[in-house]
Structure formats: C-alpha cells, structure tokens
Motif scaffolding. Structure first.
Motif, short mmCIF file in Angstrom:
data_model
loop_
_atom_site.label_atom_id
_atom_site.label_comp_id
_atom_site.label_asym_id
_atom_site.label_seq_id
_atom_site.Cartn_x
_atom_site.Cartn_y
_atom_site.Cartn_z
N ILE A 36 57.14 39.66 51.22
CA ILE A 36 58.17 38.38 50.85
C ILE A 36 57.73 37.59 51.76
CG2 ILE A 36 60.06 37.75 50.96
CD1 ILE A 36 61.33 40.22 50.51
N GLY A 37 57.44 37.28 53.07
CA GLY A 37 56.64 36.42 53.60
C GLY A 37 55.49 35.48 53.27
N LYS A 38 54.41 36.71 52.72
CA LYS A 38 53.20 36.11 53.05
C LYS A 38 53.50 36.23 51.52
CE LYS A 38 50.54 38.87 55.76
NZ LYS A 38 51.76 39.91 57.50
N VAL A 39 53.88 36.65 49.90
CA VAL A 39 53.91 36.19 49.09
C VAL A 39 54.72 34.95 48.84
CG1 VAL A 39 55.28 37.24 46.86
CG2 VAL A 39 54.32 38.46 48.05
N LEU A 40 55.39 34.47 49.38
CA LEU A 40 56.60 33.41 49.28
C LEU A 40 54.93 32.05 49.72
CD1 LEU A 40 60.00 33.62 50.72
CD2 LEU A 40 58.96 33.39 48.36
N GLN A 41 54.25 32.41 51.12
CA GLN A 41 53.36 31.96 51.90
C GLN A 41 52.05 31.24 50.02
OE1 GLN A 41 52.08 33.29 55.51
NE2 GLN A 41 53.67 32.54 56.28
N GLN A 42 52.01 31.91 49.86
CA GLN A 42 50.58 32.20 48.48
C GLN A 42 52.08 30.44 48.16
OE1 GLN A 42 49.42 34.50 46.42
NE2 GLN A 42 50.28 35.98 47.88
N ALA A 43 53.01 30.35 47.65
CA ALA A 43 53.60 29.46 47.02
C ALA A 43 52.97 27.96 47.59
CB ALA A 43 54.71 29.94 46.58
N LEU A 44 53.24 27.99 48.92
CA LEU A 44 52.59 26.34 50.27
C LEU A 44 51.78 26.34 49.35
CD1 LEU A 44 55.29 27.81 52.84
CD2 LEU A 44 55.48 25.20 51.37
N SER A 45 50.75 27.04 50.04
CA SER A 45 49.48 27.09 49.59
C SER A 45 48.95 26.44 48.82
CB SER A 45 48.33 28.41 50.33
OG SER A 45 47.20 28.67 50.49
N GLU A 46 49.27 26.33 47.61
CA GLU A 46 48.91 26.68 46.13
C GLU A 46 49.65 25.59 46.15
OE1 GLU A 46 50.57 28.50 43.10
OE2 GLU A 46 49.46 30.35 43.05
N MET A 47 50.01 24.64 46.92
CA MET A 47 50.79 22.93 46.72
C MET A 47 50.30 22.08 48.15
SD MET A 47 54.65 23.39 45.13
CE MET A 47 54.73 21.52 45.00
N LYS A 48 49.30 22.81 49.18
CA LYS A 48 48.48 22.16 50.22
C LYS A 48 49.78 21.59 50.84
CE LYS A 48 44.52 22.38 47.67
NZ LYS A 48 44.92 23.41 46.52
N LEU A 49 50.41 22.78 51.46
CA LEU A 49 51.59 22.71 52.42
C LEU A 49 51.76 23.50 53.09
CD1 LEU A 49 54.53 21.75 49.95
CD2 LEU A 49 53.45 20.63 51.71
N PRO A 50 51.39 23.22 54.19
CA PRO A 50 51.09 24.25 55.59
C PRO A 50 52.03 25.55 55.01
CG PRO A 50 52.84 22.45 56.78
CD PRO A 50 52.13 22.20 54.69
N VAL A 51 51.20 26.16 55.26
CA VAL A 51 51.84 27.65 54.83
C VAL A 51 52.75 28.27 56.72
CG1 VAL A 51 50.03 28.60 53.47
CG2 VAL A 51 50.00 29.21 56.59
N ASP A 52 52.95 28.03 57.72
CA ASP A 52 54.27 28.07 58.84
C ASP A 52 55.22 27.37 58.54
OD1 ASP A 52 52.14 29.57 60.13
OD2 ASP A 52 50.89 27.24 60.73
N ALA A 53 55.58 26.45 57.47
CA ALA A 53 56.66 26.21 57.15
C ALA A 53 57.69 27.66 56.89
CB ALA A 53 56.60 25.09 55.78
#
Length: 417
Positions: A158-175
């Motif tokens: 689930i975490g990896k999937v949610l991080q993809q949304a951050l990456s798409e919006m050019k936000l740090p995935v470590d959020a």
C-alpha cells in the motif's frame, strides 16, 4: 538499527516542508490520486495481503484478527473512498481564529499549522496505512508508518502504491514512509528521535502502548484498548436494550468499539437476561457471568467470570456479564475497569442518563445507542488516525484537525516594548 532509524526519520523530516507549503487544491488533487492508485493496483495489494493472511493462519491468529487483516476488492474500494472523503474535508491548515486587538494596537490571531512529522504505530489493520497517510497529507504532515509483522507485506505494498502519487506530482516520496521492519529494536531507536519526529501515535494492544510509553522521548497521543461497556438501567426499554447489546457485541467483535462487558441493574435482570443471553449464545457468543447472571440465565453454557475478565478486551465473541445493584455501582465498575474509550447506558430515565454521561470518564459516552458508532466516519469527521483514550491534546476519534498545532501571528505598525 540506530542508523536505519535515523535515515527513515531524516528523510521524513526533510519531506515535511514540501507538504506544509501545499495549498488546499493541490492536497486535494494528491489525495484523490492516491485513491486512484489504490484501485489501479488492487491486484498487487491483494497478492501481498494473501501472504499475510497465509502467515496469519499459520501463526494461529483468531478469526477476529484475521478479519482485521483481510483485504478484498471491496475493502480496497472502501479504502479509496475513505481517501476521497479525506480529500473533500475542509483544510484546517492556515485557518485563523481567536482574533484579538490589544490596547497597544497589535493584532493577534492563532493560525493552524501542521504538527510536522508524525510516527504512527499500528498492528494488524492494513487499511490504517492509507487512512493515516491521507490524514497526514491533508493536514500537511509527513508520516512514518510502522505496522505490526502481521500486516507487513500488505502495508508495504500500500505504501509503495501511495508513493507513486507523490512521485507523479513531483513531491518527495518520503512524505509517506512505510517502515519495512517490524522489530521492537528499530522502533525503540525511532522513539528516541525527538529532534526529527514531532508526535507519536501508537494504536494497538496493551503491550505496544506500554512499550511506546516506556521508551518514547517524543510526545505521545495514545490509542489504547477498547474495553467498552453497555449498562442496562432499570428504566430501560427491553427490546432496545437487547438490540443495542447484540449490535455492540456481535456486529464486528474484533474492533475497539465493540462491547466487552454488559452490566445489568438488578431490578431488570430477571426480565431481560435469560432471553438476551440465549440470543447472544445463538450468535456464537461465550458468556462469562457473575453468580447472579448464571442463576438467572439458567444456561449451563454460561461460565463463571473470573476477576481478570472484567479487565479483558477480548476482541472476540466473548462477553462478561455482571448484575449490579445500582446506577452508581455500574459507573464505579466502568471507571475502575474501563479503558476510557466508549460506554453506553440504555435508559428512559433522563436524570440517570445525564448523570451517567457526566460521571463516566471516557472519550465517548452514549445514551440509548451502540458503542459501535465511535468512529471518525460515523461522527462525520471522515477517516481517523484512531480513537484517543487520553486527554491531551485530543480525545476520541482523532481526525485531520487533531493533526494540526497552532502558532500566534501578530501584526503591528511599529510597536516596541
């Protein structure tokens, strides 16, 4: 372990500034995208959940705990819908309140701001991963999510999937940082990092809560066990009392707002207990009763309650039952044995209802309703981090507003002191 913990915390801390500066529209868009990613990658999540379920069965987890752990296409859609609802909540960040103008002309107000970096520790419910991430994003916080070993594969997926949304919006995935190590050693190191992590939210059993309390150097909001009570007053409507008790115990026994103890006033016990206990047993509930309960039930299946039962959160189809001589005896029992979560009285007596709500020391106190409503969604708050059973800084369902702090903002025109 120390170095690994420091790396996780540092990355999450470094990501918090980007989130704190996001405006409401971008946060809403991001959380909607997180929901879309969950649904789009449901097969991957279910594949990892199947591993957790197989290991859970092998480990002998109870039916209630397996139910908490289980994901399905329907439950993933519910997780996605929960994120959409979070996205549509009013954004608390930047809200101004408590305006004041001082005699010297200074204008004061408070502004809601993100807490910063939040460490959320939970056990076997993988849906907490997306709810917690969504709430932290909405409130402008970065989060570190650490689940129990039972749900580790599901949470990581689930975490990896949610991080993809951050990456798409050019936000740090470590959020959104999901810890892939469920060891107590790593957790103990994380709990020392008060310069990197601003708040710890543990939700789980007594052992987890005690461990965090003993080791944390970071402020804590506890989400402790739910040892919830139903008290049937002598002035109760019997059909209502039966319905509420059955719902509170049977509808979903493995959750924290399910009833674990039933208290019945002695003046109504003979009229309600035989049939109510029969109904509970028919639903698969094991009854552990006081001596009066056993005598009135006339059912050999009712076993004698031990002292430990009054302090036990079963999270299963087990119910402790005690006949009490008075309203005050019921209140005393609850305040002695309860976990300050959710309690209910069934009564048509106004004064008894008001006294119960005033005297019982719990986060949620009901009159003529099931304890199963203690939930952020049911309270109209959207999803929640959990149910806080302490008194600072929030109590009850902990929603998006509770993940903010405040600061004073002062405007002047040259004042000096």
């Amino acid at each position: 372990m120390q170095q690994a913990a420091l790396q996780f915390a540092t990355r999450a801390r470094n990501a918090k500034t980007a989130l704190a500066l996001l405006d409401a529209a971008k946060k809403r868009k991001l959380i909607y995208r997180m929901a879309e990613q969950l649904v789009a990658h449901s097969d991957l999540i279910l594949e990892h959940n199947a591993i957790d379920m197989a290991e859970g069965r092998k480990a002998g987890l109870s039916k209630a705990l397996l139910d908490r752990l289980l994901l399905s296409p329907e439950r993933i859609e519910e997780m996605a819908q929960s994120l959409r609802e979070i996205a549509d909540l009013d954004d608390p960040v930047g809200e101004m309140y408590e305006f004041k103008r001082l005699d010297n002309g200074l204008q004061l107000a408070k502004m809601r701001v993100p807490i910063g970096t939040v460490l959320i520790i939970y056990e076997s419910r993988p849906n907490v991963t997306s709810d917690a991430a969504g709430l932290c994003i909405k409130s402008g916080n970065s989060c570190i999510l650490r689940c129990g070993k039972e749900a580790l594969n599901s949470a990581n997926a689930i975490g990896k999937v949610l991080q993809q949304a951050l990456s798409e919006m050019k936000l740090p995935v470590d959020a959104i940082t999901v810890i892939d190590d469920s060891s107590r050693e790593l957790l103990e190191e994380l709990l020392k990092l008060h310069k990197h992590i601003d708040l710890v939210v543990p939700r789980g059993g007594e052992g987890l809560i005690q461990f965090v309390t003993d080791h944390s150097k970071i402020p804590i909001v506890k989400h402790d066990k739910g040892l919830c009570h139903i008290y049937i007053d002598e002035h109760a409507q019997i059909p209502m009392a039966k319905s509420i008790t059955l719902n509170a115990k049977v509808q979903r026994p493995g959750v924290c707002n399910a009833a674990e103890t039933l208290l019945v006033h002695q003046n109504i016990a003979a009229r309600i207990l035989p049939e109510l206990i029969a109904d509970l047993i028919a639903k698969g509930v094991e009854i552990r009763g006081c001596e009066i309960t056993r005598e009135l039930s006339k059912n050999s299946a009712v076993v004698t309650a031990q002292d430990v039962d009054w302090d036990t959160e079963y999270l299963d189809l087990i119910l402790s039952v005690r006949v009490v001589p008075s309203l005050q005896a019921a209140i005393d029992h609850i305040n002695t044995h309860g976990s300050q979560h959710s309690e209910a009285i069934v009564t048509d007596h106004y004064e008894n209802a008001r006294h119960f709500q005033q005297a019982v020391d719990s986060a949620a106190v009901y009159v003529n309703a099931s304890t199963r409503f203690t939930d952020g969604g049911q309270f109209g708050m959207g999803a929640e981090i959990g149910i806080s059973t302490q008194k600072l800084h929030c109590r009850g369902p902990m929603g998006v507003r509770d993940l903010t702090s405040s600061k004073f903002v002062i405007n002047g025109n040259g004042q000096i002191r």
